[in-house]
Motif scaffolding. Sequence first.
Motif, PDB file in Angstrom:
ATOM      1  N   ASN A 264       5.239  12.614  73.267  1.00 12.08           N
ATOM      2  CA  ASN A 264       5.999  13.509  74.140  1.00 12.08           C
ATOM      3  C   ASN A 264       6.901  14.411  73.295  1.00 12.08           C
ATOM      4  OD1 ASN A 264       8.200  11.787  73.429  1.00 12.08           O
ATOM      5  ND2 ASN A 264       7.661  10.420  75.130  1.00 12.08           N
ATOM      6  N   ARG A 285      -3.577  13.810  80.637  1.00 11.55           N
ATOM      7  CA  ARG A 285      -2.220  14.364  80.617  1.00 11.55           C
ATOM      8  C   ARG A 285      -1.275  13.483  81.431  1.00 11.55           C
ATOM      9  NH1 ARG A 285      -2.294  20.287  79.790  1.00 11.55           N
ATOM     10  NH2 ARG A 285      -4.308  20.817  78.853  1.00 11.55           N
ATOM     11  N   GLY A 286      -0.118  13.225  80.853  1.00  9.16           N
ATOM     12  CA  GLY A 286       0.855  12.358  81.502  1.00  9.16           C
ATOM     13  C   GLY A 286       0.722  10.905  81.099  1.00  9.16           C
ATOM     14  N   THR A 290       2.084  14.246  76.909  1.00  8.36           N
ATOM     15  CA  THR A 290       2.632  15.050  77.997  1.00  8.36           C
ATOM     16  C   THR A 290       1.974  16.423  78.007  1.00  8.36           C
ATOM     17  OG1 THR A 290       4.423  15.897  76.607  1.00  8.36           O
ATOM     18  CG2 THR A 290       4.874  13.887  77.865  1.00  8.36           C
ATOM     19  N   THR A 291       2.006  17.057  79.172  1.00  5.06           N
ATOM     20  CA  THR A 291       1.453  18.404  79.296  1.00  5.06           C
ATOM     21  C   THR A 291       2.204  19.375  78.394  1.00  5.06           C
ATOM     22  OG1 THR A 291       0.682  18.022  81.549  1.00  5.06           O
ATOM     23  CG2 THR A 291       1.057  20.303  80.912  1.00  5.06           C
ATOM     24  N   ILE A 294       0.698  18.976  74.766  1.00  4.80           N
ATOM     25  CA  ILE A 294      -0.694  19.406  74.566  1.00  4.80           C
ATOM     26  C   ILE A 294      -0.858  20.900  74.808  1.00  4.80           C
ATOM     27  CG2 ILE A 294      -1.563  18.971  76.909  1.00  4.80           C
ATOM     28  CD1 ILE A 294      -4.082  17.782  75.560  1.00  4.80           C
ATOM     29  N   ASP A 295       0.002  21.493  75.638  1.00  5.62           N
ATOM     30  CA  ASP A 295      -0.061  22.934  75.881  1.00  5.62           C
ATOM     31  C   ASP A 295       0.981  23.702  75.073  1.00  5.62           C
ATOM     32  OD1 ASP A 295      -2.147  22.698  77.656  1.00  5.62           O
ATOM     33  OD2 ASP A 295      -0.869  22.599  79.435  1.00  5.62           O
ATOM     34  N   SER A 299       0.460  22.555  69.379  1.00 12.88           N
ATOM     35  CA  SER A 299      -0.841  21.948  69.656  1.00 12.88           C
ATOM     36  C   SER A 299      -1.971  22.812  69.122  1.00 12.88           C
ATOM     37  CB  SER A 299      -1.008  21.766  71.168  1.00 12.88           C
ATOM     38  OG  SER A 299      -2.311  21.310  71.481  1.00 12.88           O
TER      39      SER A 299
END
Length: 322
Positions: A264, A285-286, A290-291, A294-295, A299
Motif C-alpha cells: 500500500n 486490487r484491494g 491497493t488501487t 498499482i495505478d 507502478s
Amino acid sequence: MATNTQEIHFQQQELKGKDFLTLADYTKDEIEYLIDLADYLKKQQKDRVIFEPLKGKTLGMIFEKSSTRTRVSFETGIYQLGGLGIFLSSKDIQIGRGESIADTAKVLSGYLDGIMIRTFAQEDVEELAKHASIPVINGLTDLYHPCQALADLQTIKEVKGKLQGEKLVYIGDGNNMTHSLMIGASLTGMHMVAVTPDGYTPNKEVLTKAKSIADQHGAIIEWTTDVETAVQGADVLYTDVWASMGQEEEQQQREKDFENYQVNERLLEKAKTDAIFMHCLPAHRGEEVTTGVIDGKQSVVFQQAENRLHAQKALMTALMTD
C-alpha cells in the motif's frame, strides 16, 4: 514499413535448440543476452521494422492452465517473427485422454519447431523436454514462471538502467514467481529479499539453489517475515496474488494470513523515493495491492506486461532460429 535483417550488435550466445525450463539452466551471459535481444526486438517493433527469423516455423502451445498474457504474448510474438502459433488445449489433445507425455513429445517433434507448455507439475515439463527433439519452453508450472521473470528483469533494467546491485523486495506467497525471481536475481547480481508469512515460505531447495548461484555473481538472496525492515532501501517492490490458480478454496484463510503483507501507499513510502512497483498480473486490487499503488506513478505493471511479448520473442528467436 522497413525491412531489416542486419546482425545484432551484441555478444550472441549459441542457444539454438536449447530448452527453457528454468532460469537456473542458463548462465549469466545467456540471460543478459536474452535481455539485450528482447530490447533489440522491442525497438524493431516500435520502429515498425519487419524482422522474421522464424518465417515458416511453428510453435505448439499446450495449455493445461488458462491464461491471458501467456497465450496472447506467445501467439502474437511468433506471428511477428514470421511464424505460426497453434493453441493446444489439454482438453482437445490426446495428452488429456491418457497418451503419455513421452509419446506426445515425440509426435509433436515431428510436426513443430518448438513447444510452449503452461501446466501444473514441473516434472511434466521436464519429461516433455526429455523426449522432445525440439526446444521446450516453460510457460508456467507450480514451481517456476521463468518467462515472466525474464520479462521482469528486462523491465527493471529498462527503468533502472542496470540489474547489478538493485534491491528487489518480493512480498507475498513463496510461489513459482518468487522462485523464478530468486534465480533471476541471483544470476544478475541483484539483492533480493523474499518476504512471506510463516507457512508460505519459498521452496527450500530452490532457495538453496538461488543462494548458491548468488555466491558466484555477487548477489544476495534472503528470506524473512519482516515486511517493514525488508522494504528499507528497496529499488523494486513486487507482489503477486495471495491465492494462485488452484488455491481458490484457501482464499479466505490466505486473506487472514496475508493481511499485513499488502503493498500500500504507506509501505511504498518506506522504499526508496524512486522505487518502482511490479506485479505479474492479474491483480486483485484491494487485496495484495491497493488501487492507489498499482495505478500510481511508481507502478510499471503494464510496461512489465508488455515486455512478456518482447522477452518471449527473444526466447523463440534464440532457441528456434536456424
